[in-house]
Scaffold this motif. Sequence first.
Motif, mmCIF file in Angstrom:
data_model
loop_
_atom_site.group_PDB
_atom_site.id
_atom_site.type_symbol
_atom_site.label_atom_id
_atom_site.label_comp_id
_atom_site.label_asym_id
_atom_site.label_seq_id
_atom_site.Cartn_x
_atom_site.Cartn_y
_atom_site.Cartn_z
ATOM 1 N N GLY A 33 41.424 45.624 30.117
ATOM 2 C CA GLY A 33 41.386 44.437 29.269
ATOM 3 C C GLY A 33 41.435 43.125 30.010
ATOM 4 N N LEU A 34 41.802 43.123 31.268
ATOM 5 C CA LEU A 34 41.805 41.908 32.078
ATOM 6 C C LEU A 34 40.536 41.892 32.922
ATOM 7 C CD1 LEU A 34 45.476 41.885 33.426
ATOM 8 C CD2 LEU A 34 44.564 40.593 31.506
ATOM 9 N N GLU A 35 39.975 40.705 33.108
ATOM 10 C CA GLU A 35 38.762 40.594 33.897
ATOM 11 C C GLU A 35 38.745 39.224 34.567
ATOM 12 O OE1 GLU A 35 34.952 42.323 32.451
ATOM 13 O OE2 GLU A 35 34.375 40.211 32.399
ATOM 14 N N GLN A 36 38.365 39.190 35.842
ATOM 15 C CA GLN A 36 38.301 37.921 36.554
ATOM 16 C C GLN A 36 37.220 37.993 37.622
ATOM 17 O OE1 GLN A 36 40.204 34.860 36.205
ATOM 18 N NE2 GLN A 36 38.466 34.270 37.467
ATOM 19 N N GLU A 37 36.372 36.981 37.654
ATOM 20 C CA GLU A 37 35.375 36.872 38.716
ATOM 21 C C GLU A 37 36.022 36.195 39.920
ATOM 22 O OE1 GLU A 37 31.728 35.102 37.479
ATOM 23 O OE2 GLU A 37 31.396 36.612 35.922
ATOM 24 N N VAL A 38 35.467 36.493 41.076
ATOM 25 C CA VAL A 38 35.949 35.913 42.324
ATOM 26 C C VAL A 38 34.734 35.623 43.194
ATOM 27 C CG1 VAL A 38 36.313 38.181 43.409
ATOM 28 C CG2 VAL A 38 37.601 36.213 44.234
ATOM 29 N N THR A 39 34.756 34.493 43.911
ATOM 30 C CA THR A 39 33.668 34.140 44.816
ATOM 31 C C THR A 39 34.219 33.953 46.226
ATOM 32 O OG1 THR A 39 33.857 31.772 44.378
ATOM 33 C CG2 THR A 39 32.340 33.018 42.986
ATOM 34 N N ARG A 40 33.305 33.834 47.166
ATOM 35 C CA ARG A 40 33.678 33.701 48.582
ATOM 36 C C ARG A 40 34.770 32.646 48.780
ATOM 37 N NH1 ARG A 40 30.675 31.091 53.583
ATOM 38 N NH2 ARG A 40 31.818 32.207 55.193
#
Length: 183
Positions: free
Chosen positions: A160-167
């Motif tokens: 249920g948790l979601e998070q994008e991450v970038t460089r």
Amino acid sequence: MTQVLRLIKPQDFVITKWSGGLTKQLAIAPAGAVYANRDFLWRVSSATVELAKSDFTPLPAYNRYLSTIEGTISLKHGDGAEFMLAPGQVDYFDGGVATVSQGLCTDFNLMLRKDQCTGIMLSFALTQCQGMSLPVLQGVGKKTLVLYCTKGKGKLTDTGLEQEVTRGEALLLENPKLSHCSM
């Protein structure tokens, strides 16, 4: 235990100078602990090594994991044999043993207080873990997962948790359930 997923951006890192470059502290536990006071349970950081030869700070109360993100270095722990550490390879050692490195790099560190916590450090490309449960999260007790994105971008999904991450960003997930990462 409540799940917490937090994006850690570069402006959130604690940056300090050491004799051979800069260190970026991504996360430390417990909250409010100070590396210089050696009052932490665990610490995740990345440092630039700008000296051709450097002696590691002795940390006798800690075990350490070390990997390079950029650059290959040679390491020597105490009377052990010298060996090369290339990007993605992970070395585990006693922080109290005299350690010398040669070569320039950007490294990644996990420090764990002896007899008070355990941990593991893995290096992988997101393409290798797409849809994969991270095996280090099995077992009982409080767990924390820290992911540091050094190239591209990705996403962590956990019940249920979601998070994008970038460089250049990191993710901290407390009490993970069933973690997956994807592109």
